[in-house]
Design an enzyme around this catalytic site. Structure first.
Site, PDB file in Angstrom:
ATOM      1  N   ASN A 111      20.933 -21.419  33.973  1.00 53.99           N
ATOM      2  CA  ASN A 111      20.235 -21.316  32.823  1.00 53.99           C
ATOM      3  C   ASN A 111      20.869 -20.491  31.843  1.00 53.99           C
ATOM      4  OD1 ASN A 111      17.818 -21.853  31.287  1.00 53.99           O
ATOM      5  ND2 ASN A 111      17.080 -20.138  32.078  1.00 53.99           N
ATOM      6  N   HIS A 113      19.099 -17.821  29.384  1.00 52.91           N
ATOM      7  CA  HIS A 113      17.965 -17.126  28.761  1.00 52.91           C
ATOM      8  C   HIS A 113      17.855 -16.049  27.623  1.00 52.91           C
ATOM      9  CE1 HIS A 113      13.472 -16.237  28.740  1.00 52.91           C
ATOM     10  NE2 HIS A 113      13.963 -14.932  28.784  1.00 52.91           N
TER      11      HIS A 113
HETATM   12  C1  GAR Z   1      18.477 -20.820  23.349  1.00 58.35           C
HETATM   13  O1  GAR Z   1      18.294 -19.825  22.651  1.00 58.35           O
HETATM   14  C2  GAR Z   1      18.433 -20.572  24.706  1.00 58.35           C
HETATM   15  O2  GAR Z   1      18.732 -19.368  25.047  1.00 58.35           O
HETATM   16  C3  GAR Z   1      16.874 -20.876  24.735  1.00 58.35           C
HETATM   17  O3  GAR Z   1      16.318 -21.798  23.773  1.00 58.35           O
HETATM   18  C4  GAR Z   1      17.495 -21.955  22.811  1.00 58.35           C
HETATM   19  C5  GAR Z   1      17.972 -23.416  22.500  1.00 58.35           C
HETATM   20  O4  GAR Z   1      18.952 -23.520  21.470  1.00 58.35           O
HETATM   21  N1  GAR Z   1      16.245 -20.965  25.967  1.00 58.35           N
HETATM   22  C6  GAR Z   1      15.222 -20.783  26.491  1.00 58.35           C
HETATM   23  O5  GAR Z   1      14.423 -19.974  25.669  1.00 58.35           O
HETATM   24  C7  GAR Z   1      15.054 -21.126  27.837  1.00 58.35           C
HETATM   25  N2  GAR Z   1      13.775 -20.193  28.401  1.00 58.35           N
HETATM   26  P1  GAR Z   1      19.932 -24.710  21.576  1.00 58.35           P
HETATM   27  O6  GAR Z   1      19.066 -25.957  21.957  1.00 58.35           O
HETATM   28  O7  GAR Z   1      20.396 -24.770  20.060  1.00 58.35           O
HETATM   29  O8  GAR Z   1      20.839 -24.532  22.697  1.00 58.35           O
END
Ligand code: GAR
Length: 198
Positions: A111, A113
């Site tokens: 994952n 984060h």
């Molecule tokens: C990213 O910033 C990722 O780190 C976060 O969501 C965003 C997705 O962006 N993930 C979380 O918060 C998981 N807990 P993306 O769809 O453009 O990759």
């Protein structure tokens, strides 16, 4: 061939960065690995079109169609298992997974984060970092365990928090690092597992 399945919920910019790195760095030749499928829990996830444009199989398993988390995760696992994955990559996948799902992919589930774990697990990480007065923020790639946003850390990158940052400006600075870090961490995992198999 080692199949990688990427799970998304939204824009999929991390997924796109991984797909571009796999093409540019020729992961198929180098590690015998390919992005086999992108699976979303939302039909309107922007990343699905990006994946299709790269010739990658896509599937949608809408979580709203299922009465329980267990039932959704069972359907999700079926869609993932259709591609016999060596690695399952959560890239902005915004669902809490059941212990059964996590244990099924133990050791091959990662994952990303948007915080320097173990600080700020959960949502709203950038606002919380600013409110806490953090001078640095960042991003973590980690193996997934049954505890939310925990698990062995594979890679991290830090960015400064500027005095005039908003959650949005900080998120943008962190996201730019995510796009570098996640492909690099996955390539590292592939290199490690390739050499173990030699
Ligand atoms: C990213 O910033 C990722 O780190 C976060 O969501 C965003 C997705 O962006 N993930 C979380 O918060 C998981 N807990 P993306 O769809 O453009 O990759």
């Amino acid at each position: 061939m080692k199949n990688i399945v990427i799970l998304i919920s939204g824009g999929g910019s991390n997924m796109a960065a991984i797909v571009r790195a796999a093409e540019r760095e020729r992961w198929a030749d180098r590690y015998g690995a390919r992005i086999a499928a992108v699976v979303s829990n939302k039909a309107d996830a922007g990343g699905l079109a990006t994946a299709s444009a790269h010739g990658i199989a896509t599937a949608v398993i809408p979580h709203k169609d299922f009465a329980s988390r267990e039932a959704f995760d069972a359907a999700l696992a079926q869609a993932v298992d259709a591609h016999s994955p060596a690695l399952v990559v959560l890239a902005g996948f915004m669902r809490i997974l059941t212990p059964g799902f996590v244990e099924r992919y133990a050791g091959r589930l990662v994952n990303i984060h948007p915080s320097l774990l173990p600080a700020f697990p959960g949502l709203d990480t950038h606002r919380r970092a600013i409110e806490a007065g953090c001078k640095v923020a960042g991003v973590t790639v980690h193996q997934v365990t049954t505890e939310l946003d925990h698990g062995p850390i594979l890679a991290q990158a830090a960015v400064p928090v500027m005095p005039d940052d908003t959650a949005a400006t900080l998120a943008g600075r962190v996201l730019a690092q995510e796009h570098l870090l996640y492909p690099r961490a996955i390539a590292g995992w592939l290199a490690d597992t390739s050499s173990h198999n030699d």
